[in-house]
Design a protein around this motif. Structure first.
Motif, PDB file in Angstrom:
ATOM      1  N   VAL A  17    -107.343  17.570  31.222  1.00  0.00           N
ATOM      2  CA  VAL A  17    -107.875  18.922  31.026  1.00  0.00           C
ATOM      3  C   VAL A  17    -107.917  19.267  29.540  1.00  0.00           C
ATOM      4  O   VAL A  17    -108.904  19.806  29.036  1.00  0.00           O
ATOM      5  N   VAL A  18    -106.849  18.955  28.810  1.00  0.00           N
ATOM      6  CA  VAL A  18    -106.807  19.243  27.371  1.00  0.00           C
ATOM      7  C   VAL A  18    -107.874  18.436  26.632  1.00  0.00           C
ATOM      8  O   VAL A  18    -108.548  18.960  25.735  1.00  0.00           O
ATOM      9  N   LEU A  21    -111.204  20.099  27.364  1.00  0.00           N
ATOM     10  CA  LEU A  21    -111.274  21.385  26.678  1.00  0.00           C
ATOM     11  C   LEU A  21    -111.488  21.181  25.176  1.00  0.00           C
ATOM     12  O   LEU A  21    -112.315  21.852  24.552  1.00  0.00           O
ATOM     13  N   TYR A  22    -110.779  20.233  24.600  1.00  0.00           N
ATOM     14  CA  TYR A  22    -110.921  19.946  23.171  1.00  0.00           C
ATOM     15  C   TYR A  22    -112.342  19.460  22.869  1.00  0.00           C
ATOM     16  O   TYR A  22    -112.970  19.894  21.900  1.00  0.00           O
ATOM     17  N   TRP A  24    -115.050  20.060  24.559  1.00  0.00           N
ATOM     18  CA  TRP A  24    -115.960  21.191  24.717  1.00  0.00           C
ATOM     19  C   TRP A  24    -115.901  22.105  23.495  1.00  0.00           C
ATOM     20  O   TRP A  24    -116.941  22.531  22.979  1.00  0.00           O
ATOM     21  N   LEU A  25    -114.674  22.404  23.013  1.00  0.00           N
ATOM     22  CA  LEU A  25    -114.526  23.269  21.846  1.00  0.00           C
ATOM     23  C   LEU A  25    -115.164  22.661  20.600  1.00  0.00           C
ATOM     24  O   LEU A  25    -115.774  23.359  19.792  1.00  0.00           O
ATOM     25  N   THR A  29    -119.252  24.531  21.155  1.00  0.00           N
ATOM     26  CA  THR A  29    -119.027  25.914  20.753  1.00  0.00           C
ATOM     27  C   THR A  29    -119.246  26.036  19.248  1.00  0.00           C
ATOM     28  O   THR A  29    -119.366  25.044  18.532  1.00  0.00           O
TER      29      THR A  29
END
Length: 93
Positions: A17-18, A21-22, A24-25, A29
């Motif tokens: 998950v991390v 998320l990393y 994606w960030l 973004t």
């Protein structure tokens, strides 16, 4: 399922998950530069924090005794024990 296996699966799931998320960030973004700056700072601070801790430990730990001193102390202790043993044997007779 044992507790160790449960902890293992939880760590694996959280890690995936991390990572997602990393990614994606960083790639999807507008916070990509901030995330990379924070990550770089955390990595550098972590490495040099560990080096500082090692340096502090080396600086504040007293140096070891030379082997000659240790051998001398052992010989003195053996002589003392030998004398006590002889005294005890003489006292028992």
């Amino acid at each position: 399922m044992s507790k160790d296996q449960l902890v293992g699966w939880a760590l694996a799931l959280i890690s995936v998950v991390v990572i997602l998320l990393y990614g994606w960030l960083v790639f999807f973004t507008s916070w990509d530069v901030l995330v990379l700056k924070l990550t770089g700072f955390a990595a550098v601070a972590g490495v040099f924090g560990i080096l500082a801790w090692i340096g502090y430990t080396l600086a504040t730990t007293p140096p070891p005794k030379p082997i000659e001193e240790i051998e001398k102390e052992i010989e003195e202790e053996l002589k003392r024990l030998e004398q006590e043993s002889q005294q005890a044997q003489q006292g028992a007779q």
